[in-house]
Design an enzyme around this catalytic site. Structure first.
Site, short mmCIF file in Angstrom:
data_model
loop_
_atom_site.label_atom_id
_atom_site.label_comp_id
_atom_site.label_asym_id
_atom_site.label_seq_id
_atom_site.Cartn_x
_atom_site.Cartn_y
_atom_site.Cartn_z
N GLN A 1 87.12 148.32 -48.01
CA GLN A 1 86.51 148.52 -49.32
C GLN A 1 87.57 148.61 -50.40
OE1 GLN A 1 84.59 152.34 -49.84
NE2 GLN A 1 83.13 151.53 -51.31
N TYR B 1 87.68 149.65 -53.84
CA TYR B 1 87.09 150.31 -55.01
C TYR B 1 88.15 151.12 -55.75
CZ TYR B 1 82.08 149.32 -54.29
OH TYR B 1 80.85 148.73 -54.20
N SER B 2 88.61 152.22 -55.15
CA SER B 2 89.49 153.16 -55.84
C SER B 2 90.82 152.53 -56.23
CB SER B 2 89.76 154.38 -54.96
OG SER B 2 88.58 155.11 -54.74
N GLU C 1 76.17 153.92 -48.86
CA GLU C 1 77.28 154.66 -48.28
C GLU C 1 76.99 156.16 -48.26
OE1 GLU C 1 82.09 155.40 -48.93
OE2 GLU C 1 80.93 154.37 -50.46
N SER D 1 83.27 161.63 -55.45
CA SER D 1 83.53 163.05 -55.20
C SER D 1 82.25 163.87 -55.39
CB SER D 1 84.61 163.56 -56.15
OG SER D 1 84.11 163.65 -57.48
N ASN D 2 82.20 165.01 -54.72
CA ASN D 2 81.00 165.84 -54.80
C ASN D 2 80.76 166.37 -56.21
OD1 ASN D 2 80.70 165.35 -52.10
ND2 ASN D 2 80.80 167.49 -51.45
N GLU D 3 81.82 166.54 -56.99
CA GLU D 3 81.63 166.94 -58.39
C GLU D 3 80.86 165.86 -59.15
OE1 GLU D 3 84.89 169.26 -56.68
OE2 GLU D 3 84.41 167.13 -56.71
#
Length: 396
Positions: free
Chosen positions: A126, A128-129, A244, A381-383
Site C-alpha cells: 500500500q 499511502y503514507s 481496511e 490513527s485512532n484520533e
C-alpha cells in the site's frame, strides 16, 4: 438483527472446522499460536491452500472468484481461522485493492489483476503514507505527471508494510496541484519492479523488518494502470480505508488471544495463588472480555448491512478493535512479568525449537507488545477515527 446462528450456519461452521483441522500445516499453526514470526513463504503457502479450496477471498462475489458467502458465514470463517491459529491472509490484495478494482476498475483491470490476487501471483503493498502525510493523508506530495501514454511518478512513501516482497503497489499520487488537495489525487497501480523504484527498510523496535520507505524516481507507469478517473482517487482511497478499518477489528484473533491470556493468568502465581484469582487482574480481564463481546456484536451489525458498503461505522470498529488488541498485549506482559524481558530473535524467527528463557510462551510477548503499538496508528490513527465518528455519526 438476529444474533443466533441458524442450523445452516452451524453446519457451515462444522465444515470450516473440519477443513482447517485437516488442511492447516502444524508448523504454521505453531508459529501463530506462539507469537512467532511468519515469513513470506509461510503466508504464500497458506494463501495457496485456501485458494485451492476457493476460500481465500471470503468477501468476494462469485463472479470474481469468491465463495458467495453471507456476512454471517464470513464472520464464522474468520472466527474459526483465528481459533485454529491460521496465518492471516495478507490484506493488501484480497481485502484492500481488490474491492477498489471491482468497484471502480476497468474491465481489463478486473480481468488481469483479480485472478492474480486470488492465486497470489502478485504480492501487493500500500502506497499511502508519506513523511509529511500520515494522518493528514490528503497532503501527500508524490506526483504523477502525464507524458503521452504514461505517468511519470516522483516522490516517496513510508511505513510501507512488506514492500520488500511486493510485486505491485496501489499508490495515491497527486495529478493536479491547482485544486483543493483532496480533488487532485489519483489512484495508480504500479509495478514494483519498474526502473526508478527503491525500497529501503525501516527496522522496528523488535528488530523486525516489516515496514519500508519506497522512493519513486521518474518511474514510468502506463495510463492504463489508472483506476477510475483522474483526480478522483480520494474517493477510492476512502472506500478502500473503509474495508481496511472493518478488517482491523480482528475479533476472532482477539478471542484467541484472550483465551491465551487466560491460560497465562491461570499458570502464573501471585501471593501463592493463580494470577487469574487476583481481584485486580481478574477485574481487568473481565472488563476486556466484556468490551470484546460488545465489539463482536457491533461487527455483526455492520456486516448485516455490508451490501451498502463500508460506512463511518468502520471507524468505530477500528478504534475499539485496536484498543482491545493493545490491552491484550499489555495484560500478557503484565501476567508473565520479568519473563517477558529477555529478547530472543533467534527463537522468534524459528531458528531454535525453544527459547533461552525456558518459557516458550513468555519469550515472544515483549516483541508482540511492541509490534501492537502500531495498530492504533495504521489504517488512519485512532484520533482521526474519533473525528470521523464525531462528524459523520454524531453530527457534531
Amino acid at each position: 438483527m438476529d444474533l443466533t446462528y441458524t442450523d445452516d450456519d452451524l453446519a457451515f461452521r462444522d465444515e470450516v472446522r473440519a477443513f482447517l483441522a485437516e488442511a492447516l500445516p502444524a508448523d504454521l499453526q505453531h508459529k501463530v499460536r506462539h507469537h512467532l514470526r511468519l515469513n513470506k513463504e509461510d503466508s504464500v503457502r497458506w494463501h495457496k491452500i485456501l485458494a485451492s479450496k476457493g476460500w481465500v477471498a471470503p468477501g468476494w462475489p462469485v463472479e470474481f472468484g469468491g465463495p458467495g458467502w453471507t456476512p454471517v458465514q464470513r464472520h464464522i470463517f474468520d472466527e474459526e481461522c483465528a481459533r485454529a491459529g491460521t496465518p492471516q491472509i495478507m490484506p493488501f490484495g484480497v481485502n484492500m485493492v481488490a474491492p477498489v478494482i471491482m468497484a471502480f476498475g476497468s474491465p481489463e483491470q478486473k480481468a488481469h489483476y483479480l485472478p492474480r490476487i486470488l492465486s497470489c501471483e502478485d504480492w501487493w503493498c500500500q502506497g499511502y503514507s508519506e513523511p509529511g502525510a500520515g494522518s493528514d493523508l490528503a497532503s501527500l506530495k508524490t506526483t504523477a505527471v502525464r507524458d503521452g501514454d504514461h505517468y511519470i511518478v516522483n516522490g516517496q512513501k513510508t511505513w510501507t508494510t512488506l514492500a520488500q516482497h511486493a510485486d505491485m503497489i496501489f499508490c495515491l499520487v497527486r495529478t493536479d496541484t491547482g485544486v483543493r488537495k483532496q480533488e487532485g489525487i489519483s489512484f495508480l497501480l504500479i509495478n514494483m519492479h519498474s526502473p526508478g523504484i527503491t525500497v529501503r527498510p525501516i527496522i522496528m523496535l523488535d528488530e523486525d523488518h516489516e515496514v519500508n520507505e519506497v522512493f519513486f524516481d521518474n518511474v514510468r507507469v502506463p495510463v492504463a494502470n489508472l483506476v477510475g478517473q483522474e483526480n478522483k482517487g480520494w474517493t477510492y482511497a476512502k472506500y478502500l480505508l473503509g474495508h481496511e478499518r472493518t478488517g482491523i477489528a480482528a475479533v476472532g484473533r482477539s478471542k484467541r488471544e484472550l483465551a491465551f491470556l487466560k491460560t497465562l493468568a491461570a499458570r502464573e502465581r501471585k501471593n501463592g495463588r493463580p494470577l487469574i484469582e487476583d481481584p485486580l487482574f481478574s477485574a481487568k480481564l473481565a472488563s476486556l472480555e466484556i468490551e470484546l463481546m460488545a465489539l463482536e456484536t457491533t461487527v455483526l451489525r455492520v456486516l448485516s448491512r455490508a451490501d451498502k458498503g463500508p460506512g463511518p461505522e468502520a471507524s468505530v470498529l477500528k478504534v475499539r478493535g485496536t484498543d482491545i488488541q493493545q490491552q491484550l498485549s499489555e495484560l500478557m506482559v503484565e501476567a508473565v512479568g520479568p519473563m517477558a524481558l529477555p529478547f530472543d530473535p533467534a527463537y522468534l524467527e524459528g531458528e531454535r525449537e525453544h527459547s533461552l528463557v525456558d518459557d516458550d510462551d513468555a519469550a515472544p510477548l515483549l516483541s508482540h507488545y511492541f509490534n501492537y503499538r502500531k495498530t492504533s496508528i495504521y489504517g488512519g490513527s485512532n484520533e482521526i477515527q474519533r473525528n470521523i465518528i464525531t462528524q459523520m455519526i454524531l453530527g457534531l
